[in-house]
Design an enzyme around this catalytic site. Sequence first.
Site, PDB file in Angstrom:
ATOM      1  N   GLU A  47       0.821  -1.209   0.000  1.00 13.98           N
ATOM      2  CA  GLU A  47       0.000   0.000   0.000  1.00 13.98           C
ATOM      3  C   GLU A  47       0.854   1.258   0.000  1.00 13.98           C
ATOM      4  O   GLU A  47       0.497   2.260  -0.616  1.00 13.98           O
ATOM      5  CB  GLU A  47      -0.970  -0.001   1.186  1.00 13.98           C
ATOM      6  N   TYR A 130      -5.311   7.278   4.428  1.00  8.60           N
ATOM      7  CA  TYR A 130      -5.409   6.319   3.325  1.00  8.60           C
ATOM      8  C   TYR A 130      -4.718   4.999   3.689  1.00  8.60           C
ATOM      9  O   TYR A 130      -5.299   3.918   3.591  1.00  8.60           O
ATOM     10  CB  TYR A 130      -4.801   6.879   2.026  1.00  8.60           C
ATOM     11  N   ASP A 148      -8.928   6.261  -2.685  1.00  6.70           N
ATOM     12  CA  ASP A 148      -7.766   6.651  -3.491  1.00  6.70           C
ATOM     13  C   ASP A 148      -8.278   7.299  -4.783  1.00  6.70           C
ATOM     14  O   ASP A 148      -9.475   7.537  -4.936  1.00  6.70           O
ATOM     15  CB  ASP A 148      -6.859   5.440  -3.759  1.00  6.70           C
TER      16      ASP A 148
END
Length: 367
Positions: A47, A130, A148
Amino acid sequence: MKGCTNPMMISMDEIEFRTSLLDWFHCARRPMPWRETSDPYQIWVSEVMLQQTQVATVIDYFNRFIRAFPDIETLARARDQDVLKLWEGLGYYSRARNLHNAARELASQGLNTVPDTPGEFMKLPGVGPYTCAAVQSIAYNHALAVVDGNVKRVLARLFEMEIPVNDSCVHQEFARNAERLLDRGEPAMFNQAMMELGALVCRPTSPLCDECPVRQWCNALAHGTVAEFPRRKEKKVIPTRHHAAAAVLENGQLLVIQRRPHGFLGGMWELPGGSVKKNESPDKACIRTVKAQTGLSVETVSHLARVTHTYSHFRLELDVFAAQAPANGVVDLNGPEAHQWIRWSQIDTLPFHKAIHKCFPSLKPLM
Ligand code: SF4
């Protein structure tokens, strides 16, 4: 003007929407190395790498990184240079430094695992909303919606959202809609499905609406406005910065310097040099800035190359000169973290940023 949310869209259809999306994802999902694992650390690494970087680029970097640093403990013990070397070319190097520091912080607490509490995870360096939502939902199934760029585009079209996708001030609007849609029973799959839908179907240009599993709930499709969404704020024109740098050679060895560990390109290696002042010639700027950084009074011998590279906030134009240092000149650094004299065979041992890589073809014949 339409509102940013459409209450008609999600009501009785919520369950159908989610089922349709998840069914599609089970068939359409692309194989990716981080999807073959349930290791939260590997999901975290993926990620972090995927922020600002395409999946196709990340795969090799991810595999190399995990081979070198298979767990938090190993990453925590690694040298800064080795971590940056494996990140070399991915850009946004603060991501690597933060990940490394976070691993060190966990290891110092005797932990070799990613905290499975969003609040604890968010305390680590570099972990923002995020990363937290993505890792905590995918690794631990916490019901947090991921927002995102791909998800924003899907939401903007589904709800005909009038707010610009590239305006960070209105991020909360997207987050609210993402939360409304989230399948709280299956957040890991749902979040990945939304991101995959944006990547494969609800593409930036030419979205494949005929193949879209959620087309019956899409307001933009129903109104024929798909091409108008997402809205965008006009991008600022980024400035150009003109720099000069020197390839200082001594006995077949090249002088390279390391940037300070923090800030822009922190910890990366480069050639000595700096910015060209207004009305200053690049070779004069080269001599001046090399002196200021290294204490060496060099003479430029020839112009080797002009390379350009675009970063997120400016475009760099870099003039590179072959330069000679005085015999027995001693490097006395002012600014850089470290220096080394290296042979061409050692060039791969240090992490250089992209603009310097672009100079390599001009440097190699000199060494
Ligand atoms: Fe995107 Fe088209 Fe699907 Fe709407 S129908 S979500 S615009 S791909």
